[in-house]
Design an enzyme around this catalytic site. Structure first.
Site, mmCIF file in Angstrom:
data_model
loop_
_atom_site.group_PDB
_atom_site.id
_atom_site.type_symbol
_atom_site.label_atom_id
_atom_site.label_comp_id
_atom_site.label_asym_id
_atom_site.label_seq_id
_atom_site.Cartn_x
_atom_site.Cartn_y
_atom_site.Cartn_z
ATOM 1 N N ALA A 391 1.206 -1.222 -0.329
ATOM 2 C CA ALA A 391 -0.096 -0.126 0.349
ATOM 3 C C ALA A 391 1.027 1.014 0.112
ATOM 4 O O ALA A 391 2.234 1.873 0.965
ATOM 5 C CB ALA A 391 -0.981 0.151 0.822
ATOM 6 N N CYS A 392 0.498 2.340 -1.138
ATOM 7 C CA CYS A 392 1.469 3.571 -1.063
ATOM 8 C C CYS A 392 0.143 4.589 -0.539
ATOM 9 O O CYS A 392 -0.986 4.710 -1.304
ATOM 10 C CB CYS A 392 2.576 3.200 -1.711
ATOM 11 S SG CYS A 392 1.773 3.586 -3.540
ATOM 12 N N ASP A 393 0.626 5.735 -1.599
ATOM 13 C CA ASP A 393 -0.208 6.666 -1.413
ATOM 14 C C ASP A 393 -0.979 6.405 -2.523
ATOM 15 O O ASP A 393 -2.576 7.297 -2.616
ATOM 16 C CB ASP A 393 0.925 8.401 -1.819
ATOM 17 C CG ASP A 393 -0.148 9.663 -1.110
ATOM 18 O OD1 ASP A 393 -1.327 10.050 -0.406
ATOM 19 O OD2 ASP A 393 -0.088 10.465 -2.045
ATOM 20 N N GLY A 395 -1.110 4.128 -4.952
ATOM 21 C CA GLY A 395 -1.292 2.532 -5.283
ATOM 22 C C GLY A 395 -0.637 2.118 -6.675
ATOM 23 O O GLY A 395 -1.669 1.103 -7.759
ATOM 24 N N ILE A 424 -3.939 3.433 0.279
ATOM 25 C CA ILE A 424 -3.961 2.779 0.800
ATOM 26 C C ILE A 424 -5.177 2.992 1.467
ATOM 27 O O ILE A 424 -6.111 2.717 2.362
ATOM 28 C CB ILE A 424 -3.385 4.097 2.215
ATOM 29 C CG1 ILE A 424 -1.665 3.838 2.637
ATOM 30 C CG2 ILE A 424 -3.721 3.966 3.548
ATOM 31 C CD1 ILE A 424 -0.609 4.708 2.909
#
Length: 596
Positions: A391-393, A395, A424
């Site tokens: 998960a990142c800011d 995706g 996220i």
């Protein structure tokens, strides 16, 4: 000391709030980036000054930027809050601001979409429990239509004109800043903010809407080049490839390909973080590139996504002068960033085979409070994990690369596990989930999925924790957090249990350290299961940080030996029971027997 800790917490909280706001904005744009690219390509190809002028096909451009793109943004914003129903109401509400103005209403869509979702969500929470059986569809459909209609009217009469005026002021301000050649100063803030994981918020949440508004009038906008410019990052990576040391030097060439051609800028962030002086390189490179763009009149038709030189060239307007101005800005940004990075790296007196991981760990220590995490392994049941999500800011980008790396390792290890990536905000708190995220974003991921196992890494593309995760899932151990070695703890557990006054207990807490929450989350889940079997679910069970504990006798903390020692030294009134193995249900038998 307390004041310093408080200030750090405030800074961290502010940073998290800014990231969350930026993520909310960018998450309305990023899922629809294909539509933006389609509009940009249609504009670049078919308008009278395009590559393949076609009067009939050019008619697609204006309706797309006026209706399609704002409505997609609004639908996504409403859906993020209240599902498909929220998206529908958000889109209806946005029609009011679109019809009530004569400019592309992206900012209005970012307001009305979430507002529509919020209104229908609150309505459903209040009304749906009281709807008589058989009337659900009638009430739901009419309530969505009526609320959407009312919001559209409010948007048409009030919000649209206000947003239109504000957008005009912003556009005038940006035009003025560009006209007096001060737009390069924006990179003084943009470049550091990118490395603090605000890149998507800045580009997709702020610059893209303003840029589209400008491009709809002028045919191109410099705002599309401010954040995606690959020159500053390319200069840093080139310097590492030539003058770097150890792992950083050997990994830089492949990072150049991923960053410059693939457009994944996150890959160069760890190189900056391992030597903070390199912030000067990217700032100077960014300012130089934007200054060049400004002086030569460079601009793009639409936002390039990802920020690859290929995407940038595809979005460059027709004309040799436009291509020269864009390439000149990228090239000069690269040269300036490279030269400053070269000086910094050549002056570096460190010796030995300095690794990128060591530099990342050093920078992580500089950026945050010292970790109190015990150097031990948390026990994790391999059977309990059936899905791994990066998960990142946004995706995209680095999380996709990280997922690909771990997916390959999982496959080679013979594990039948799904490994995917997402934003996220799209995480769902479900059983059997292992979330891998960057340390800067771990707090947000934990709040989104409090019951998942979380592993925070410094760099998605080069982390030793991937091997630990795979090994852990095979041997039922993952190096995630603070469970202490299970050596000679039975006696301590029994002694502590017998001295606890269970009659006073109303809350049971498990403690995690910083953002490393994996074992505490699993322990909490294990304990809740044991409580459920004993029919004693009326107790409050929490997973908290050490500094979030309430110093009261009604609070019982279940912790490993090392964590228990620390808690006892900090708190005088709460009760502590040492547990040998936090993930073994049998360890909680005495505690549960004592609870009423």
């Amino acid at each position: 000391m307390d004041a310093t800790v408080t200030n750090k917490k405030k800074k961290s909280s502010l940073k998290t709030k800014v990231q969350r706001l930026g993520s909310a904005l960018s998450n309305m744009v990023l899922p629809n980036i294909g539509a933006f690219i389609a509009w940009g390509l249609i504009t670049a190809l078919f308008i009278p000054t395009g590559w393949l002028p076609n009067a009939a096909l050019a008619k697609l451009s204006t309706p797309m930027v006026t209706y399609l793109l704002p409505l997609l943004i609004a639908f996504t914003g409403g859906k993020n809050i209240a599902g498909h129903r929220g998206g529908v109401v958000g889109a209806i509400a946005t029609m009011g601001v679109i019809v009530g103005t004569n400019i592309p209403m992206f900012i209005g869509a970012m307001l009305m979409g979430p507002l529509g979702g919020y209104c229908i969500k609150k309505w459903d929470e209040k009304v749906q429990p009281h709807i008589h059986q058989g009337f659900e569809m009638l009430v739901n459909n009419f309530s969505a239509g009526i609320i959407g209609m009312l919001l559209a009217i409010v948007g048409f009469l009030a919000i649209g004109p206000v947003v239109s005026t504000a957008s005009g002021w912003l556009a005038t301000g940006v035009d003025y800043i560009i006209s007096i050649h001060l737009i390069p100063l924006a990179n003084v803030f943009i470049e550091p903010a990118k490395i603090l994981f605000l890149n998507n918020a800045i580009n997709q949440g702020i610059l893209t809407p303003l840029g589209i508004q400008a491009a709809a009038k002028a045919g191109k906008s410099i705002l599309f080049l401010l954040e995606p410019n690959p020159g500053p990052g390319l200069g840093v990576l080139l310097a590492f490839a030539i003058f770097g040391k150890g792992t950083a030097k050997s990994s830089a060439p492949s990072a150049i390909i991923i960053q410059f051609l693939g457009g994944i800028h996150e890959i160069y962030f760890p190189y900056i973080l391992m030597k903070p002086a390199l912030f000067l390189s990217v700032i100077a490179g960014g300012v130089t590139g934007t200054f060049t763009f400004n002086m030569l009149g460079a601009g793009l038709k639409a936002s390039p996504s990802p920020g690859s030189i290929i995407s940038i060239l595809l979005m460059t307007p027709k004309g040799i002068g436009n291509f020269i101005s864009v390439l000149a800005g990228v090239a000069l940004a690269t040269i300036v960033s490279f030269l400053i990075s070269m000086v910094i790296l050549k002056r570096d007196k460190s010796t030995g085979d300095e690794s990128l991981e060591a530099g990342q760990a050093q920078m992580a220590a500089m950026k945050s409070a010292p970790s109190d995490t015990a150097d031990a392994k948390a026990i994790l049941s391999g059977d309990s994990v059936n899905k791994i999500i990066f998960a990142c800011d946004a995706g995209m980008g680095s999380s996709a690369m990280g997922a690909s790396i771990l997916r390959d390792k999982v496959k080679k290890a013979g594990l039948d596990l799904s490994v995917t990536n997402t934003a996220i905000s799209n995480l769902s708190d479900e059983p059997g989930l292992l979330v891998v995220t960057q340390e800067e974003l771990a707090d947000r991921a934990q709040k989104q999925t409090p019951n998942a196992v979380h592993v925070a890494v410094e760099n998605f593309l080069n982390s030793p924790k991937y091997d630990e995760i795979v090994t852990g899932l095979r041997t039922k151990e993952v190096a995630a957090t603070d469970a202490a070695p299970a050596t000679d703890t039975t006696a301590a557990t029994t002694a502590a249990t017998t001295t606890a006054d269970f009659a006073k207990v109303t809350e049971i807490d498990f403690v995690h350290h910083d953002q490393k929450v994996g074992s505490a989350t699993m322990a909490m889940s294990t304990f809740r299961g044991a409580l459920r079997k004993a029919d004693k679910e009326h107790y409050t069970v929490r997973n908290v940080g050490v500094n979030e504990l309430n110093d009261d006798a009604s609070v019982l903390v279940l912790a490993s030996r090392e964590t228990a020692k620390r808690i006892k030294s900090q708190y005088a009134n709460l009760q502590v029971v040492e547990i040998a193995n936090l993930l073994d249900p049998a360890e909680y038998n005495d505690v549960i027997d004592g609870l009423k």
